[in-house]
Design a protein around this motif. Structure first.
Motif, PDB file in Angstrom:
ATOM      1  N   SER A   1     -67.123   1.888 -52.737  1.00  0.00           N
ATOM      2  CA  SER A   1     -66.325   3.268 -53.441  1.00  0.00           C
ATOM      3  C   SER A   1     -65.531   2.263 -54.724  1.00  0.00           C
ATOM      4  N   ALA A   2     -64.927   3.449 -55.280  1.00  0.00           N
ATOM      5  CA  ALA A   2     -63.926   2.692 -56.544  1.00  0.00           C
ATOM      6  C   ALA A   2     -62.836   1.879 -55.910  1.00  0.00           C
ATOM      7  N   GLU A   3     -62.474   2.432 -54.835  1.00  0.00           N
ATOM      8  CA  GLU A   3     -61.521   1.721 -54.344  1.00  0.00           C
ATOM      9  C   GLU A   3     -61.680   0.248 -53.830  1.00  0.00           C
ATOM     10  N   ASP A   4     -63.007   0.089 -53.143  1.00  0.00           N
ATOM     11  CA  ASP A   4     -63.662  -1.079 -52.854  1.00  0.00           C
ATOM     12  C   ASP A   4     -63.834  -2.040 -54.196  1.00  0.00           C
ATOM     13  N   ARG A   5     -64.211  -1.193 -55.280  1.00  0.00           N
ATOM     14  CA  ARG A   5     -64.365  -2.406 -56.595  1.00  0.00           C
ATOM     15  C   ARG A   5     -63.103  -2.714 -56.812  1.00  0.00           C
ATOM     16  N   ARG A   6     -62.216  -1.914 -56.761  1.00  0.00           N
ATOM     17  CA  ARG A   6     -60.749  -2.423 -57.132  1.00  0.00           C
ATOM     18  C   ARG A   6     -60.303  -3.382 -56.255  1.00  0.00           C
ATOM     19  N   LYS A   7     -60.523  -3.508 -55.130  1.00  0.00           N
ATOM     20  CA  LYS A   7     -60.213  -4.534 -54.174  1.00  0.00           C
ATOM     21  C   LYS A   7     -61.100  -5.790 -54.145  1.00  0.00           C
ATOM     22  N   VAL A   8     -62.329  -5.536 -54.791  1.00  0.00           N
ATOM     23  CA  VAL A   8     -63.002  -6.860 -55.119  1.00  0.00           C
ATOM     24  C   VAL A   8     -62.506  -7.450 -56.209  1.00  0.00           C
ATOM     25  N   GLY A   9     -62.059  -6.631 -57.299  1.00  0.00           N
ATOM     26  CA  GLY A   9     -61.504  -7.090 -58.549  1.00  0.00           C
ATOM     27  C   GLY A   9     -60.054  -7.949 -58.250  1.00  0.00           C
ATOM     28  N   ALA A  10     -59.566  -7.203 -57.425  1.00  0.00           N
ATOM     29  CA  ALA A  10     -58.127  -8.134 -56.860  1.00  0.00           C
ATOM     30  C   ALA A  10     -58.458  -9.294 -56.306  1.00  0.00           C
ATOM     31  N   SER A  11     -59.616  -9.290 -55.462  1.00  0.00           N
ATOM     32  CA  SER A  11     -59.771 -10.608 -55.030  1.00  0.00           C
ATOM     33  C   SER A  11     -60.050 -11.783 -55.729  1.00  0.00           C
TER      34      SER A  11
END
Lengths: 345, 261
Positions: free
Chosen positions: B120-130
């Protein structure tokens, strides 16, 4: 879905349509394209012979090639992922050897024991061979699944699968030795593989079974993606690796069993198509690779069938030779090109 | 960063149950591991570091004793649930081809994604943050097979971060790396524990580096004992000295390899 992926899928779809039509059009008897088109849409051809050739011979053959190519390629992809081995293919677990064993028992022993050469029985004989192949393949598959529950390592399982294949081949050898010559010939012909063997009524059964099984294998995409990471990481991400492995093996086993039963052991396609798709789409994501393998497998099988039937060969060329002759260079070129891009030459 | 108890280990015995009976690798391990701390597991080859890590990660059942994580016994966790509590970085080499760094880190979101594993967009954001936290955002679109060993190790750490687990276990994350990369990885793990509040537990052979940075040490020797304490504790009671002597002997043998880095 990213745009290049969508474009690739559409191109594969178009390739299938074109190749399918060419399969109906080309052959030893030339039928005008307009007539083929008319028959395809339910019309009557001007000549009853054309009608028969297109509908009763070429159409079932093309459908069989399409479904078999799709099934074997998906099965090959699953095996390569589960065993993380680029050389794995649909036959690696001995399932297709199991089918051969089943057929060998029926074809080679019936002459000896029943006194009737099965090769002379015609339609009934065909049916018996299909059933025997399915029973043989599923029996080996159950054996492998049972072993998979006991064995932890992938490599061990792979070796056991290959060993089972060898044992099956050895038993077939013994059976051949004690059989009548014509029965051996019937068996050898079966072993060459063919998309033409499946006759009218059976085609629909075959295609229907594949139409149910192939979507079922799509349910495994997330599992397969996780398995790519290796057992440890997959497990840490919440996957029950042992159960996943059994699901994938069962799915592959059933696909291979059905295809082998109807078409004989078709080699190479299942091994090559996944590599081809990885090369074209440059991904290891099964959400792309799975449909891509399905489409590319269907297209390549149609192409091979077309070549096997080219004027001059008159259907005499076994599909197995064509799949390797056409497939091997195609895969080599794709892989070679990709390697050059990787190293930036 | 507030330090809270995340892992409690009580009278733990580890080892294997095989056809020829039980092989105990180590026994009587008792400790608590807290969030915001970096714990290093040191020991010779064959002392059982990997066995211990595998047991703590739930890959291997303990022979005796108990492990509880966030107040709940490890064995009561379901697979899916455990995947959101413990993230691992393993020595296991996966010969991944044609997968981008972003996709691989995205696999860390698997416990949270749906049936098809779509991010999801949220998942992608978290991947980016990691990726940002590990400092490899610039590698995002690179294919995994083109990375160096150090970069790959960071990608796997980013994967563990994307998994959003309070606990991260790492099996020899500094092995096979050149010296600057070793320092970089250990420093990164220090930041993750002290700044991001993760409970980080890793095994390593790089004593000197580990001693400078770690909060607690687990010293494992081949006899089956585990000495646990802060670097100061273990220096005071002499167990670190004993271990250093052993390690020195190992190092003298291998020193000529280090001359050409």
């Amino acid at each position: 879905m990213k745009r290049p992926v969508a474009v690739g899928m559409i191109l594969l779809g178009v390739a299938i349509l074109v190749l399918f039509f060419l399969n109906l059009l080309l052959g030893s008897v030339s039928v005008p394209a307009g007539q083929v088109w008319k028959v395809l849409w339910g019309g009557e051809a001007d000549n009853a012979i054309w009608q028969n050739i297109v509908l009763k011979s070429r159409f079932p053959q093309a459908l069989t090639a399409l479904a078999a190519g799709a099934g074997l390629s998906v099965a090959g992809l699953q095996m390569q992922t589960v065993f993380r081995n680029p050389l794995a293919g649909p036959s690696v677990l001995g399932v297709s050897s199991g089918a051969s064993l089943g057929v060998a028992f029926v074809v080679l022993l019936s002459g000896r024991l029943g006194g009737v050469a099965l090769s002379r029985l015609g339609y009934m004989g065909e049916f018996a061979m299909t059933v025997a192949a399915i029973i043989g393949a599923l029996a080996i598959m159950l054996l492998i699944v049972w072993v998979a529950q006991k064995v932890r390592g992938n490599v061990t399982l792979l070796i056991i699968g290959v060993m089972i294949g060898y044992v099956a081949t050895a038993i077939i050898g013994v059976l051949k030795f004690f059989s009548a010559e014509e029965d051996v010939r019937a068996y050898v012909v079966w072993g060459l593989g063919s998309f033409a063997r499946v006759s009218g009524g059976q085609v629909m059964t075959f295609v229907a079974i594949m139409a149910i099984l192939l979507p079922l294998s799509f349910l495994l995409v997330k599992t397969l993606n996780l398995l790519l990471l290796g057992d440890g990481y997959a497990r840490n991400l919440g996957l029950n690796v042992r159960r996943a492995r059994i699901w994938v093996i069962t799915c592959t086993g059933v696909l291979v069993a059905i295809v082998t039963a109807y078409c004989g052991p078709i080699s190479f396609l299942g091994l090559a198509v996944p590599h081809l798709c990885r090369g074209i789409f440059r991904t290891s994501d099964h959400r792309v690779l799975m449909p891509a393998s399905l489409l590319a497998g269907a297209a390549l099988a149609l192409l091979c069938n077309l070549i096997a039937r080219m004027p001059g060969f008159e259907g005499a060329l076994p599909v197995n030779s064509v799949t390797a002759l056409i497939g091997a260079p195609v895969v080599a070129v794709v892989l070679f090109k990709r390697r050059r891009e990787d190293t930036g030459e | 960063m507030k330090r809270e108890e995340t892992i409690r280990i009580d009278g733990l015995s580890i080892g294997y149950t095989g056809k020829h009976g039980v092989k105990t690798v180590s026994e009587g391990i008792t400790d608590t591991i807290r969030s915001g701390e970096l714990t290093c597991l040191l020991g010779e080859n064959g002392a059982g570091k990997s066995t211990l890590l595998r047991t703590l990660a739930g890959f291997l059942p303990p022979l005796a004793g108990s492990i509880s994580i966030l107040g709940k016994p490890l064995k009561e966790y379901r697979e899916k649930e455990l995947a959101t509590v413990i993230g691992v970085v393993l020595t296991e080499k996966n010969n991944l081809q044609n997968m981008t760094v972003e996709e691989l880190v995205g696999m860390g979101r698997s416990p949270y994604t749906g049936f098809w594993g779509r991010l999801s967009a949220e998942d992608r954001r978290k991947v980016g943050a990691s990726l940002d936290l590990v400092g490899i955002a610039f590698l995002r679109d690179r294919l995994v097979q083109t990375l160096s060993d150090g970069e790959r190790q960071k990608v796997m750490i980013a994967k563990a971060l994307a998994q959003e687990t309070p606990v991260i276990f790492l099996d020899e994350p500094t092995a096979f790396l050149d010296y600057p990369s070793k320092v970089e990885i250990l420093h990164l793990l220090y930041r993750l524990s002290h700044e991001a509040g993760k409970t980080v537990f890793l095994s390593t052979h790089d004593l000197e580096l580990a001693l400078q940075i770690t909060d607690r040490i687990w010293l494992m020797d081949k006899g089956g004992g585990v000495h646990i304490g802060t670097p100061e504790d273990l220096t005071r009671d002499g167990s670190l000295d004993r271990f250093f002597n052993l390690a020195d002997r190992e190092k003298r043998i291998s020193i000529h390899f280090d001359l050409n880095p």
